[in-house]
Design an enzyme around this catalytic site. Sequence first.
Site, short mmCIF file in Angstrom:
data_model
loop_
_atom_site.label_atom_id
_atom_site.label_comp_id
_atom_site.label_asym_id
_atom_site.label_seq_id
_atom_site.Cartn_x
_atom_site.Cartn_y
_atom_site.Cartn_z
N TYR B 439 20.78 4.50 12.29
CA TYR B 439 19.47 5.14 12.02
C TYR B 439 19.53 6.67 12.02
CZ TYR B 439 17.84 4.87 17.09
OH TYR B 439 17.64 4.95 18.42
N GLU B 440 18.48 7.30 11.56
CA GLU B 440 18.46 8.76 11.32
C GLU B 440 19.58 9.20 10.37
OE1 GLU B 440 16.26 11.04 11.97
OE2 GLU B 440 14.94 9.79 13.18
#
Lengths: 600, 600
Positions: B439-440
């Site tokens: 994620y990110e």
Amino acid sequence: MAQLIADRRDIDFVLHEQLNVEALSEHKRFNEFGKKTVDLIVSEARNLAIKEILPLQKPSDTGCEFNNGTVKVPEGFHRVMKAYNEGEWLAMTDDPEWGGQGMPKTVAMAANEYFYGACNSFMLYNLLTHGASKLVETFGTPEQKNLHLKNMLSGKWAGTMLLTESDAGSDLAGITTMAKDNGDGTYSLEGNKIFISGGEQDLTENIVHPVLARLEDSPAGIKGISLFLVTKYRLNPDGTPGEFNNVVCTGIEEKMGLHGSATCSLELGGKGQCIGTLLGEKNKGMAAMFLMMNEARQMVGLQGQANASAAYMYALDYARQRIQSKSLTAPAGTPPVAIINHPDVKRQLLMMKSWVEGMRSLVYYTGLCHDRLAIAADDSERQFYSTLLEVLTPIIKGYITDRAFDVCNHGVQIYGGYGFIEEFPVSQLLRDCRIFMLYEGTNGIQAMDLVGRKLGMHKGEPFIHFLGLIEKTITASREVKGLESLADSMQRFFTNYAEVAHEISARAASGKVMEVFAFSHPFLEVSGDLTVAWMLLWRASVAAPKLGKKKKDDAFYQGQIQTARFFINNILPVTEGRLNTIKQGDAVAAVMEDAQFGGK
Amino acid sequence: MAQLIADRRDIDFVLHEQLNVEALSEHKRFNEFGKKTVDLIVSEARNLAIKEILPLQKPSDTGCEFNNGTVKVPEGFHRVMKAYNEGEWLAMTDDPEWGGQGMPKTVAMAANEYFYGACNSFMLYNLLTHGASKLVETFGTPEQKNLHLKNMLSGKWAGTMLLTESDAGSDLAGITTMAKDNGDGTYSLEGNKIFISGGEQDLTENIVHPVLARLEDSPAGIKGISLFLVTKYRLNPDGTPGEFNNVVCTGIEEKMGLHGSATCSLELGGKGQCIGTLLGEKNKGMAAMFLMMNEARQMVGLQGQANASAAYMYALDYARQRIQSKSLTAPAGTPPVAIINHPDVKRQLLMMKSWVEGMRSLVYYTGLCHDRLAIAADDSERQFYSTLLEVLTPIIKGYITDRAFDVCNHGVQIYGGYGFIEEFPVSQLLRDCRIFMLYEGTNGIQAMDLVGRKLGMHKGEPFIHFLGLIEKTITASREVKGLESLADSMQRFFTNYAEVAHEISARAASGKVMEVFAFSHPFLEVSGDLTVAWMLLWRASVAAPKLGKKKKDDAFYQGQIQTARFFINNILPVTEGRLNTIKQGDAVAAVMEDAQFGGK
């Protein structure tokens, strides 16, 4: 259409083009197994795997149910096990005397890759049953064999392996389960075992437990351990299962993965007499176990490889389907493309491919060594293959399962955020795969086995044979057009590796035990990389001369050469760095003191 | 007694001895944060983490409950969130105007390491709330700030980030959520978002959603994306939550780990009007998001580091408790010892220690760069730190989370078979940790950011500054007694690295885009190894002069030197191999064709 579990074209390549498995059929023992039969077997295995076993994988993840000593396996396991047994798949390679099909192990590896890759937790019941049957076949009295073998090899009864106790895992010297001689040829067993795969289940009508335990008058340590045969239900005079034998399942473990396999805690003789018979000689239980251990460890390697192959097939297909971002070299505003076009995705797929295929060749090659051993012309050939297998075993178990986890991890990464979601198949493969690095001896134990036993066994001769085989492939591939520079790079690495292996032996000989084992796992890693590079170069040398012959095969053969090129030029330099670490030999792990780790 | 989550002695070492955090208090902005205050803050954070947050970790693994649009977080989260908010921990570093404590980020990193290491899924709600509050603070109108900020920073309301859609993940250009101008300063939003952490929950009385969406008259692609502020409940004129705003949770994901965090699918405006306001300028949504992205990515790095630290503490304690096998150098029959005495276990603990501690220094150093930026004397200093942070960000997010997963994986391995069992804490840490690589921005994206943007930004000046800092540490450590040869080895590696970085820039300049990105991830890996080696050498150069001064500290300082020695002599040679791979530059991943991967 995308392939599932494993790439059939590649399996055929290994069987027929790399290993030439049909040559085995020239020998009487395997003369039924010509190319057509082999292809048919693989096709049937593939069908069963894809149509019946693979659909079990997702439901298997919800696990087994434990209730008051009983274990219910996931739904569907019963039905598919019936189909598996009807196809006589458990006894593919076994002696026809006991219901086996006498198939070459090389071929069985291909069938098994499909089976294990489809649902490893389902297959683990079969792996254990087969392993236990080999113990009975090898060490059993005629009576023990008659009572158990056909029932086991037909899948009517299951088998397990009762080794571990809570304080006796990597070191079995601490086993406390006791066996009391009843004076009538039977023994009463008492003790607690943990981590018993398939220790209890509702799949088969009986379960045969080989048990490591101590006789009361036995010496302490591993020299006082014997092997016993205990069944869940005692056997009636006619051999049918009778009374309950007080092997009580006290619980199953909540695990990270492989949930379809019941990992049981068993209590023997706690609630009533648990009767068994001695299997093999008194106090020789560990030797018997070790004899079987190599094969069990090779099968764990296959489990890892099959899991990794399944992950590669999924990730490859996903990378071809998933549209995201324009090509890096296309102008702004260009429509997005399938992510397989992005170099970092390709890099990960190449890592997956090179390991999956290199490890496939290695696993099947192991099968071939067993087959060559079975039909060996003389003692020297027998010695060659049996000791080669001993050298390869820690690499197959320890290295393959490490890399299989990495391959599954790349599979998750290629799926992006979806990789973390259980709706997609790769998360489960990663979780399932984690156990292979731990059971049948942790990979740390495998590394110690390679460095501490296999490297120097029989004065280093088997290890020198192993190196000789690799060098032969390098020499041959140097004569193949287009592979000259790959062969040269590989030769440089090989020479460096051989020096380091020699250096480690020298260190061991001079008594630097801690210093040597501080690098045992790095040495396992470089040995595995060397072995995979060997297999990939061998593949490339088979593929290269076939380029341009048949148009439809060109991409496959080019893929073989590219994969070898990737591994030798993009991975082996990293391995070379690890080799340098070992060579320089600053054994910090040997001298680091407890207090220096902090944390108190 | 064994420490939990993180090693306090090491945290103090980084704060006070390596980074000299109290020097910040010489500046007016941080003058309340002298050594005593800092120590008190860390102690209080540690207390809360160990006593309140850590007990949530195991129950958090059973996950959130979704029922008809509502989400129930795991039991205990409510009570502990109350304690966390009472301590005002969310706003540690924020502006006192909005209820913040104005603490140096360096100190907050230490507090957060305890919090996140205790239960990452619990803290993720806070991470998102804080990130969303920064968007409001940076881009909000005075009214938007007045309405939201205090409520968010006090933890009364939560925040999220609505970016991803099913076909817009790594590439947000494909976003299809639409915003219609209502002509009254509000917008009506319609669309579907996925993977929204904390998108719905029963923890707070309102949820503030920053949403990426398109205005009807906006251009296609990323240049047509704007940022909107949408709340779960519309705000009454007095600012209190009123009517439901039709942000409907349609489900939560079944994940591999981090189960305590609800990963939601949200439907905006599907069942009735969903009203929002514009945050920042029209069509500048991506720029706003990117401005905040660096900090979010740094926090993901911290998540990984904290998780890894927790795994190290558990594994270290287990290795000290678990008795198995005699010492390798002891005669047969000698009693078994704790496994921390076995060299291969020590090797794994050393790998864990060197990464955990090197990454800790790096994460805290990032905090220090933020603090130095906040009190910078002039533009040139500001530019120095802000661009340095940009260079470090992909390493912190991409490299740390890769290695954190490896560290947790070693943690599982040290536990042996028990590592696979959920009764022990390491399996969950491994599963939780896996998402940080995704994620990110996946770590592949981070690698592309480093190579494609950060390496060459501002004509390469920030990257040269980064290298300059490392060289300074090497030069200084060469003057430290006992570190001369480590400094020399590090210098050799550093020179080689700098050459490769230069070579990559040259390749990029000559337009070899695919060839460059075929090695973007390997380059991220070597850059991360360099950074960790830098931090460890820096640590050693602080520790070495203190040897022999206080007896009770000697083992700790020796541990610092041994860890640097291990990393530089046992790990960096492997990195050097990877560097050679990049240098040789045979970019197979750039030329491999789709069909050559097989599988069809």
